[in-house]
Design a protein around this motif. Structure first.
Motif, PDB file in Angstrom:
ATOM      1  N   VAL A 137       0.905  -1.160   0.103  1.00 53.07           N
ATOM      2  CA  VAL A 137      -0.031   0.131   0.017  1.00 53.07           C
ATOM      3  C   VAL A 137       1.015   1.197   0.046  1.00 53.07           C
ATOM      4  N   ARG A 138       0.767   2.091  -1.175  1.00 50.45           N
ATOM      5  CA  ARG A 138       1.780   3.238  -1.174  1.00 50.45           C
ATOM      6  C   ARG A 138       0.806   4.644  -0.674  1.00 50.45           C
ATOM      7  N   GLY A 139      -0.464   4.427  -0.787  1.00 52.45           N
ATOM      8  CA  GLY A 139      -1.317   5.687  -0.415  1.00 52.45           C
ATOM      9  C   GLY A 139      -1.440   6.669  -1.367  1.00 52.45           C
ATOM     10  N   GLU A 140      -0.776   6.587  -2.467  1.00 53.35           N
ATOM     11  CA  GLU A 140      -0.517   7.729  -3.438  1.00 53.35           C
ATOM     12  C   GLU A 140      -1.896   7.939  -4.143  1.00 53.35           C
ATOM     13  N   GLY A 141      -2.455   6.913  -4.644  1.00 54.17           N
ATOM     14  CA  GLY A 141      -3.679   7.064  -5.468  1.00 54.17           C
ATOM     15  C   GLY A 141      -4.719   6.007  -5.007  1.00 54.17           C
ATOM     16  N   PHE A 142      -5.745   6.458  -4.924  1.00 61.32           N
ATOM     17  CA  PHE A 142      -7.034   5.520  -4.574  1.00 61.32           C
ATOM     18  C   PHE A 142      -8.235   5.539  -5.656  1.00 61.32           C
ATOM     19  N   ALA A 143      -8.684   4.347  -5.810  1.00 60.35           N
ATOM     20  CA  ALA A 143      -9.753   4.389  -6.727  1.00 60.35           C
ATOM     21  C   ALA A 143     -11.181   3.834  -6.055  1.00 60.35           C
ATOM     22  N   ILE A 144     -12.292   4.322  -6.469  1.00 58.54           N
ATOM     23  CA  ILE A 144     -13.333   3.950  -5.865  1.00 58.54           C
ATOM     24  C   ILE A 144     -14.455   3.676  -6.788  1.00 58.54           C
ATOM     25  N   ASP A 145     -15.298   2.620  -6.494  1.00 53.00           N
ATOM     26  CA  ASP A 145     -16.292   1.919  -7.451  1.00 53.00           C
ATOM     27  C   ASP A 145     -17.293   1.272  -6.550  1.00 53.00           C
ATOM     28  N   ALA A 146     -18.313   0.828  -7.081  1.00 53.00           N
ATOM     29  CA  ALA A 146     -19.489  -0.061  -6.506  1.00 53.00           C
ATOM     30  C   ALA A 146     -19.951  -0.934  -7.366  1.00 53.00           C
ATOM     31  N   SER A 147     -20.416  -2.272  -6.836  1.00 51.38           N
ATOM     32  CA  SER A 147     -20.857  -3.241  -7.575  1.00 51.38           C
ATOM     33  C   SER A 147     -22.284  -3.967  -6.810  1.00 51.38           C
ATOM     34  N   VAL A 148     -23.219  -4.242  -7.866  1.00 56.85           N
ATOM     35  CA  VAL A 148     -24.572  -4.636  -7.180  1.00 56.85           C
ATOM     36  C   VAL A 148     -24.429  -6.132  -6.886  1.00 56.85           C
ATOM     37  N   ILE A 149     -24.946  -6.389  -5.718  1.00 60.68           N
ATOM     38  CA  ILE A 149     -24.926  -7.871  -5.196  1.00 60.68           C
ATOM     39  C   ILE A 149     -26.385  -8.210  -4.819  1.00 60.68           C
ATOM     40  N   LYS A 150     -26.891  -9.199  -5.484  1.00 59.35           N
ATOM     41  CA  LYS A 150     -28.287  -9.792  -5.459  1.00 59.35           C
ATOM     42  C   LYS A 150     -28.463  -9.846  -3.540  1.00 59.35           C
ATOM     43  N   ALA A 151     -29.539  -9.387  -3.087  1.00 60.60           N
ATOM     44  CA  ALA A 151     -29.922  -9.871  -1.767  1.00 60.60           C
ATOM     45  C   ALA A 151     -30.696 -11.197  -1.600  1.00 60.60           C
ATOM     46  N   ASP A 152     -30.679 -11.551  -0.471  1.00 62.00           N
ATOM     47  CA  ASP A 152     -31.318 -12.706  -0.104  1.00 62.00           C
ATOM     48  C   ASP A 152     -32.809 -12.487   0.002  1.00 62.00           C
ATOM     49  N   ALA A 153     -33.539 -12.031  -1.016  1.00 56.11           N
ATOM     50  CA  ALA A 153     -34.940 -11.772  -0.706  1.00 56.11           C
ATOM     51  C   ALA A 153     -35.348 -12.110  -2.464  1.00 56.11           C
ATOM     52  N   ASN A 154     -36.505 -12.703  -2.266  1.00 53.93           N
ATOM     53  CA  ASN A 154     -37.335 -13.007  -3.207  1.00 53.93           C
ATOM     54  C   ASN A 154     -38.142 -11.742  -3.907  1.00 53.93           C
ATOM     55  N   ARG A 155     -37.634 -11.761  -5.297  1.00 53.83           N
ATOM     56  CA  ARG A 155     -38.194 -10.534  -6.002  1.00 53.83           C
ATOM     57  C   ARG A 155     -39.761 -10.383  -6.055  1.00 53.83           C
ATOM     58  N   ALA A 156     -40.481 -11.704  -5.699  1.00 52.81           N
ATOM     59  CA  ALA A 156     -41.955 -11.595  -5.956  1.00 52.81           C
ATOM     60  C   ALA A 156     -42.556 -11.268  -4.573  1.00 52.81           C
ATOM     61  N   ARG A 157     -41.728 -11.308  -3.452  1.00 53.04           N
ATOM     62  CA  ARG A 157     -42.303 -10.923  -2.172  1.00 53.04           C
ATOM     63  C   ARG A 157     -41.977  -9.324  -2.079  1.00 53.04           C
ATOM     64  N   GLY A 158     -42.388  -8.827  -2.620  1.00 55.12           N
ATOM     65  CA  GLY A 158     -42.272  -7.240  -2.724  1.00 55.12           C
ATOM     66  C   GLY A 158     -43.672  -6.387  -2.784  1.00 55.12           C
ATOM     67  N   VAL A 159     -43.758  -5.018  -2.263  1.00 53.76           N
ATOM     68  CA  VAL A 159     -44.840  -4.575  -2.319  1.00 53.76           C
ATOM     69  C   VAL A 159     -44.436  -3.227  -2.794  1.00 53.76           C
ATOM     70  N   PRO A 160     -45.496  -2.424  -3.429  1.00 54.06           N
ATOM     71  CA  PRO A 160     -45.057  -1.139  -3.787  1.00 54.06           C
ATOM     72  C   PRO A 160     -44.595  -0.026  -2.538  1.00 54.06           C
ATOM     73  N   GLY A 161     -43.680   0.742  -3.005  1.00 51.99           N
ATOM     74  CA  GLY A 161     -43.071   1.333  -2.136  1.00 51.99           C
ATOM     75  C   GLY A 161     -43.881   2.559  -1.374  1.00 51.99           C
ATOM     76  N   SER A 162     -45.192   2.802  -2.024  1.00 52.69           N
ATOM     77  CA  SER A 162     -46.160   3.812  -1.568  1.00 52.69           C
ATOM     78  C   SER A 162     -47.203   3.192  -0.496  1.00 52.69           C
ATOM     79  N   GLU A 163     -47.009   1.838  -0.530  1.00 58.06           N
ATOM     80  CA  GLU A 163     -48.090   1.146   0.276  1.00 58.06           C
ATOM     81  C   GLU A 163     -47.650   1.322   1.759  1.00 58.06           C
TER      82      GLU A 163
END
Length: 471
Positions: A137-163
């Motif tokens: 580790v030199r500490g001169e330059g850093f890089a940042i990024d994000a990656s999407v990981i699926k949650a342990d949640a069934n996509r069928a068990r969802g309700v509208p956010g306004s409900e």
């Protein structure tokens, strides 16, 4: 003559477990750089001084390291593999007759002592300190990024956010739901605050999971939508070592905001502050650039998020000249665009909710201008919205013209390689634990495993380097 093995019991065995672990095994390299001698001291305040001795926490952490390094996603299967595999037993200090703990021990400690003491972050930072001691580790330059990981949640068990949902029902109030409700109460503004002091409520999600409500409904290009979290990596560009990791819901704003948390935490705990920060366009918004340039003194090697360029053959902002001393723009015809055309007794900031200042041309100047059809064909006069952070944006634009910036764009691929390794080799393309804290635990252990594998690959002698695929 066909031979046949005769089963014969022996009274004595001369067996050395170390001799049966290949010299080029990945775990030999990892064992060389994994030092957990301070873990017991870190966890001591969370154990009772009396009673029956507990499972050794170092044993549990070593087993978790085996699971994440070898892509063993199930803790039940991990216990079976450690019970059968001699190399795993050697790494976990179990010997031939050591008893493997039950898989439920991990859940009990994870939701208890480990989470209360932040033990997994302690292990991650211990490995990071070893990477720093080894010169990776030199500490001169850093890089940042994000990656999407699926949650342990069934996509069928969802309700509208306004409900409206009654989360307190016993049938739905799981540990992940309780954690979600506690986070909402913590972030909820106090009732006695004035309306001006209260932040605007966030936009409700399109869909909320009944299983893991903290997960965010998102969609990848060309695929169906799903509930997910994002793992945010802050890496050192010298050898691709992960210097910090943060879990967030899969939402662009929260991913970008986690950058500040990680930069500040690394500076405070590890005394590392980069000279340049590399990221993609998502991190090129004006407030983030201003934070890098003005607050932290970091060079933003980031493309500027710029929507001022027009694609309809009309004049873009770049064709107008800015005069700092006069606080005005000049159009190609030499006419001024100002934020104020007359003086007020009480000065006004003119800053909009979008953190911009609007500069307008005189309607009389625009009415007789020969370029009106190319400048503002649909409005009486030309307007330009200038960000209050425009100076930081100009710094980023000037950096983008340098050769070092081009090298930074190439170096940023190291983050993408770590995400590919995370999903393809470590098999973490879907989470096993629920809730934001569960996602944080998984991402911390995965980052720890990646740093350990990197040290084993880079620093072990050639004849001892693992030939395991993806090591």
């Amino acid at each position: 003559m066909m031979g046949q093995t005769a089963a014969q019991d022996q009274l004595f065995y001369a067996f050395n477990l170390t001799d049966h672990v290949p010299r080029d095994h990945l775990l030999r390299g990892i064992d060389r750089f994994l030092d957990l001698c301070e873990l017991r001291q870190h966890l001591a305040p969370f154990y009772s001084h009396t009673g029956r001795p507990s499972i050794d926490p170092e044993l549990m952490v070593r087993m978790l390291v085996v699971g994440y390094c070898m892509g063993i996603r199930s803790e039940r299967r991990l216990c079976e593999e450690v019970h059968l595999n001699l190399a795993y037993r050697w790494f976990c200090r179990l010997g031939l007759e050591g008893r493997v703990p039950d898989h439920s021990t991990f859940s009990k400690n994870r939701h208890g002592r480990f989470r209360q003491s932040d033990a997994l972050r302690f292990v991650f930072e211990s490995v990071l300190k070893r990477c720093m001691a080894e010169g990776l580790v030199r500490g001169e330059g850093f890089a940042i990024d994000a990656s999407v990981i699926k949650a342990d949640a069934n996509r069928a068990r969802g309700v509208p956010g306004s409900e409206v949902i009654d989360w307190r029902q016993s049938s739905t109030c799981s540990r992940a739901v309780r954690e979600y409700l506690d986070a909402l109460e913590e972030n909820n503004p106090l009732a006695e605050d004035s309306p001006a002091d209260q932040p605007e409520p966030p936009t409700p999600a399109k869909s909320i999971s009944l299983t893991d409500p903290a997960a965010r409904w998102t969609a990848a290009t060309g695929g169906p939508a799903f509930f997910a979290y994002s793992t945010n990596y802050l890496i050192d560009l010298s050898a691709g070592i992960i210097v910090d990791v943060e879990a967030t819901p899969a939402h662009r704003t929260q991913e970008v905001d986690s950058t500040r948390t990680m930069i500040d935490r690394v500076e405070q705990r590890m005394h590392l502050k980069p000279h340049r920060l590399v990221g993609d366009t998502a991190y090129g918004a004006a407030p983030m650039l201003a934070w890098m340039v003005d607050d932290k003194g970091i060079e933003p090697h980031v493309p500027v998020w710029d929507k001022t360029v027009r694609h309809d053959d009309t004049l873009s902002v770049i064709e107008f000249t800015w005069h700092e001393d006069r606080n005005e723009y000049n159009c190609p015809e030499g006419k001024p665009l100002r934020s104020e055309w007359r003086h007020f007794k009480n000065p006004r900031s003119r800053i909009t909710k979008a953190d911009t200042v609007i500069y307008r041309a005189s309607q009389m100047d625009c009415a007789g201008c020969p370029r009106k059809d190319k400048c503002c064909p649909n409005t009486p006069c030309r307007k330009i919205a200038r960000s209050i952070h425009e100076k930081a944006r100009e710094v980023a634009r000037s950096i983008s013209k340098t050769e070092q910036y081009q090298q930074s764009r190439r170096d940023r691929k190291k983050v993408e390689m770590l995400f590919a390794h995370l999903k393809r080799i470590l098999k973490l393309d879907r989470l096993r634990l629920r809730g934001l804290s569960g996602a944080q635990d998984e991402f911390l252990m995965a980052a720890t495993a990646q740093n350990l594998r990197r040290m084993a690959k880079w620093l072990m002698p050639v004849e001892e380097v693992s030939v395991t695929k993806g090591a």
